[in-house]
Design a protein around this motif. Structure first.
Motif, PDB file in Angstrom:
ATOM      1  N   MET A  73       0.825  -1.202   0.000  1.00 32.19           N
ATOM      2  CA  MET A  73       0.000   0.000   0.000  1.00 32.19           C
ATOM      3  C   MET A  73       0.863   1.259   0.000  1.00 32.19           C
ATOM      4  SD  MET A  73      -3.433   0.753   2.108  1.00 32.19           S
ATOM      5  CE  MET A  73      -4.303   2.317   1.973  1.00 32.19           C
ATOM      6  N   GLU A  74       1.939   1.248   0.751  1.00 35.28           N
ATOM      7  CA  GLU A  74       2.824   2.413   0.760  1.00 35.28           C
ATOM      8  C   GLU A  74       3.426   2.647  -0.619  1.00 35.28           C
ATOM      9  OE1 GLU A  74       5.507   1.510   3.945  1.00 35.28           O
ATOM     10  OE2 GLU A  74       4.282   2.576   5.445  1.00 35.28           O
ATOM     11  N   ALA A  75       3.747   1.556  -1.317  1.00 37.55           N
ATOM     12  CA  ALA A  75       4.305   1.683  -2.672  1.00 37.55           C
ATOM     13  C   ALA A  75       3.276   2.283  -3.621  1.00 37.55           C
ATOM     14  CB  ALA A  75       4.765   0.315  -3.173  1.00 37.55           C
ATOM     15  N   ALA A  76       2.005   1.847  -3.496  1.00 35.37           N
ATOM     16  CA  ALA A  76       0.937   2.369  -4.359  1.00 35.37           C
ATOM     17  C   ALA A  76       0.656   3.842  -4.056  1.00 35.37           C
ATOM     18  CB  ALA A  76      -0.329   1.534  -4.180  1.00 35.37           C
ATOM     19  N   ILE A  77       0.726   4.208  -2.785  1.00 34.70           N
ATOM     20  CA  ILE A  77       0.533   5.614  -2.396  1.00 34.70           C
ATOM     21  C   ILE A  77       1.638   6.472  -3.002  1.00 34.70           C
ATOM     22  CG2 ILE A  77       0.584   7.224  -0.443  1.00 34.70           C
ATOM     23  CD1 ILE A  77      -0.746   4.961   1.226  1.00 34.70           C
ATOM     24  N   ASP A  78       2.872   5.979  -2.925  1.00 31.04           N
ATOM     25  CA  ASP A  78       4.007   6.717  -3.481  1.00 31.04           C
ATOM     26  C   ASP A  78       3.880   6.891  -4.993  1.00 31.04           C
ATOM     27  OD1 ASP A  78       5.131   6.977  -0.981  1.00 31.04           O
ATOM     28  OD2 ASP A  78       6.504   5.278  -1.205  1.00 31.04           O
ATOM     29  N   LYS A  79       3.242   5.929  -5.653  1.00 34.91           N
ATOM     30  CA  LYS A  79       3.045   6.003  -7.108  1.00 34.91           C
ATOM     31  C   LYS A  79       1.913   6.956  -7.482  1.00 34.91           C
ATOM     32  CE  LYS A  79       2.683   2.239  -9.449  1.00 34.91           C
ATOM     33  NZ  LYS A  79       2.178   0.865  -9.739  1.00 34.91           N
ATOM     34  N   GLY A  80       1.133   7.396  -6.491  1.00 30.04           N
ATOM     35  CA  GLY A  80       0.016   8.293  -6.777  1.00 30.04           C
ATOM     36  C   GLY A  80      -1.259   7.572  -7.167  1.00 30.04           C
ATOM     37  N   ASP A  81      -1.398   6.307  -6.743  1.00 26.81           N
ATOM     38  CA  ASP A  81      -2.570   5.517  -7.125  1.00 26.81           C
ATOM     39  C   ASP A  81      -3.798   5.799  -6.265  1.00 26.81           C
ATOM     40  OD1 ASP A  81      -1.053   4.337  -9.064  1.00 26.81           O
ATOM     41  OD2 ASP A  81      -0.682   2.470  -7.955  1.00 26.81           O
ATOM     42  N   PHE A  82      -3.639   6.603  -5.203  1.00 27.36           N
ATOM     43  CA  PHE A  82      -4.740   6.828  -4.272  1.00 27.36           C
ATOM     44  C   PHE A  82      -5.228   8.269  -4.306  1.00 27.36           C
ATOM     45  CE2 PHE A  82      -3.296   2.804  -2.854  1.00 27.36           C
ATOM     46  CZ  PHE A  82      -4.372   2.202  -2.214  1.00 27.36           C
ATOM     47  N   ILE A  83      -6.552   8.433  -4.242  1.00 28.28           N
ATOM     48  CA  ILE A  83      -7.149   9.755  -4.112  1.00 28.28           C
ATOM     49  C   ILE A  83      -6.930  10.269  -2.702  1.00 28.28           C
ATOM     50  CG2 ILE A  83      -9.330  11.036  -4.105  1.00 28.28           C
ATOM     51  CD1 ILE A  83     -10.356   9.118  -6.219  1.00 28.28           C
ATOM     52  N   ASN A  85      -5.707   8.781   1.511  1.00 26.83           N
ATOM     53  CA  ASN A  85      -5.318   7.700   2.412  1.00 26.83           C
ATOM     54  C   ASN A  85      -5.114   8.278   3.796  1.00 26.83           C
ATOM     55  OD1 ASN A  85      -2.120   8.048   2.832  1.00 26.83           O
ATOM     56  ND2 ASN A  85      -2.652   8.576   0.735  1.00 26.83           N
ATOM     57  N   ALA A  86      -5.276   7.433   4.789  1.00 27.11           N
ATOM     58  CA  ALA A  86      -5.150   7.863   6.174  1.00 27.11           C
ATOM     59  C   ALA A  86      -4.727   6.675   7.020  1.00 27.11           C
ATOM     60  CB  ALA A  86      -6.471   8.435   6.676  1.00 27.11           C
ATOM     61  N   GLU A  87      -4.235   6.972   8.217  1.00 23.84           N
ATOM     62  CA  GLU A  87      -3.856   5.918   9.156  1.00 23.84           C
ATOM     63  C   GLU A  87      -4.734   6.025  10.388  1.00 23.84           C
ATOM     64  OE1 GLU A  87       0.074   3.795  11.151  1.00 23.84           O
ATOM     65  OE2 GLU A  87       0.288   5.436   9.715  1.00 23.84           O
ATOM     66  N   PHE A  88      -5.291   4.883  10.801  1.00 28.25           N
ATOM     67  CA  PHE A  88      -6.156   4.851  11.978  1.00 28.25           C
ATOM     68  C   PHE A  88      -5.854   3.591  12.766  1.00 28.25           C
ATOM     69  CE2 PHE A  88     -10.192   3.810  14.155  1.00 28.25           C
ATOM     70  CZ  PHE A  88     -10.372   4.982  14.875  1.00 28.25           C
ATOM     71  N   SER A  89      -5.577   3.765  14.041  1.00 25.82           N
ATOM     72  CA  SER A  89      -5.273   2.639  14.944  1.00 25.82           C
ATOM     73  C   SER A  89      -4.168   1.739  14.382  1.00 25.82           C
ATOM     74  CB  SER A  89      -6.535   1.813  15.217  1.00 25.82           C
ATOM     75  OG  SER A  89      -7.481   2.582  15.928  1.00 25.82           O
ATOM     76  N   GLY A  90      -3.156   2.364  13.773  1.00 21.69           N
ATOM     77  CA  GLY A  90      -2.010   1.604  13.300  1.00 21.69           C
ATOM     78  C   GLY A  90      -2.174   0.960  11.938  1.00 21.69           C
ATOM     79  N   ASN A  91      -3.312   1.166  11.298  1.00 17.80           N
ATOM     80  CA  ASN A  91      -3.550   0.586   9.972  1.00 17.80           C
ATOM     81  C   ASN A  91      -3.800   1.675   8.937  1.00 17.80           C
ATOM     82  OD1 ASN A  91      -3.574  -2.334  10.608  1.00 17.80           O
ATOM     83  ND2 ASN A  91      -5.344  -1.771  11.871  1.00 17.80           N
ATOM     84  N   LEU A  92      -3.351   1.416   7.708  1.00 15.01           N
ATOM     85  CA  LEU A  92      -3.598   2.338   6.605  1.00 15.01           C
ATOM     86  C   LEU A  92      -4.928   2.033   5.943  1.00 15.01           C
ATOM     87  CD1 LEU A  92      -0.082   2.334   4.862  1.00 15.01           C
ATOM     88  CD2 LEU A  92      -1.059   4.150   6.288  1.00 15.01           C
ATOM     89  N   ILE A 122      -9.235  14.678  -0.029  1.00 12.81           N
ATOM     90  CA  ILE A 122     -10.007  14.733  -1.272  1.00 12.81           C
ATOM     91  C   ILE A 122     -10.332  16.172  -1.646  1.00 12.81           C
ATOM     92  CG2 ILE A 122     -12.180  14.075  -2.380  1.00 12.81           C
ATOM     93  CD1 ILE A 122     -12.142  11.504  -0.841  1.00 12.81           C
ATOM     94  N   LYS A 123     -10.561  17.022  -0.656  1.00 12.57           N
ATOM     95  CA  LYS A 123     -10.860  18.425  -0.937  1.00 12.57           C
ATOM     96  C   LYS A 123      -9.713  19.117  -1.666  1.00 12.57           C
ATOM     97  CE  LYS A 123     -13.975  20.711   0.380  1.00 12.57           C
ATOM     98  NZ  LYS A 123     -15.278  21.121  -0.188  1.00 12.57           N
ATOM     99  N   SER A 124      -8.508  18.592  -1.534  1.00  9.31           N
ATOM    100  CA  SER A 124      -7.353  19.202  -2.192  1.00  9.31           C
ATOM    101  C   SER A 124      -7.183  18.693  -3.626  1.00  9.31           C
ATOM    102  CB  SER A 124      -6.078  18.918  -1.389  1.00  9.31           C
ATOM    103  OG  SER A 124      -5.743  17.542  -1.429  1.00  9.31           O
TER     104      SER A 124
END
Length: 211
Positions: A73-83, A85-92, A122-124
């Motif tokens: 997931m971190e790799a996909a986020i770095d590639k810009g695949d996500f609109i 993302n957030a972390e909650f209770s230790g999980n992405l 998303i607002k950004s």
């Protein structure tokens, strides 16, 4: 190059406007959504979010969430695949561009159930969404609802109440949400939700009838 990429992406995102639905746990989002999906079958679709947490009993990969490793997931986020993302209770957690596009390609109104951190993200972007906040009448009412569920430990409940308090304050920020619905009476709250989405609903039904 960067701007051309995003121009192509958002051009490809043509179709019904997505709905970003937010609000604290226990405010009644799930109940309102069930009523909406029952009345308007074949109009709405969910983007299936990604998460690094483990599936709970009864949850299915690809239906409830896409369950992935943190590394993937971190790799996909770095590639810009996500609109967003957030972390909650230790999980992405995150919403991929592909998941939203998949719903829009079927001429369905994509519903994104997002927390306040995700809403900020998303607002950004240029995603032309309808932003709706579902709120409880008060923090005391919310606490009673959560306690009556009997599914939370005291520690977990206090965390949710703390998050809810911040969420309620966030909903009051000017320009964040198009519609704020206080769920004191379920039928009245549902009527407000339906009215807010009626224009998009009718457009989808019209297109689907003519195709």
């Amino acid at each position: 190059m960067f701007m051309r990429y995003f121009a192509r992406f958002y051009s490809a995102m043509a179709g019904p406007r997505p709905v970003v639905l937010s609000g604290p746990s226990g405010a009644g989002k799930s109940t309102l959504l069930r009523k909406l999906l029952k009345e308007y079958s074949g109009v709405f679709g969910f983007s299936v979010s990604h998460t690094t947490r483990n599936p709970r009993p009864g949850e299915e990969n690809g239906k409830d969430y896409h369950y992935v490793t943190r590394e993937a997931m971190e790799a996909a986020i770095d590639k810009g695949d996500f609109i967003e993302n957030a972390e909650f209770s230790g999980n992405l957690y995150g919403t991929s561009k592909a998941a939203v596009q998949d719903v829009k390609d079927r001429n369905l109104i994509c519903i994104l159930d997002i927390d306040m951190q995700g809403v900020r993200n998303i607002k950004s972007t240029d995603l032309n969404a309808i932003y709706i906040s579902i709120q409880p009448p008060s923090l005391d009412v919310l606490e009673n609802r959560l306690r009556n569920r009997k599914t939370e430990s005291e520690e977990s409940l206090q965390k949710r109440l703390h998050a809810a308090k911040m969420d309620m304050e966030f909903s009051k920020e000017a320009g964040v949400f198009d519609v704020i619905i206080v769920n004191d009476n379920l039928e009245e709250a549902y009527g407000q939700l339906r009215d807010a989405l009626l224009e998009e609903i009718n457009q989808v039904k019209k297109v689907n009838m003519s195709s």
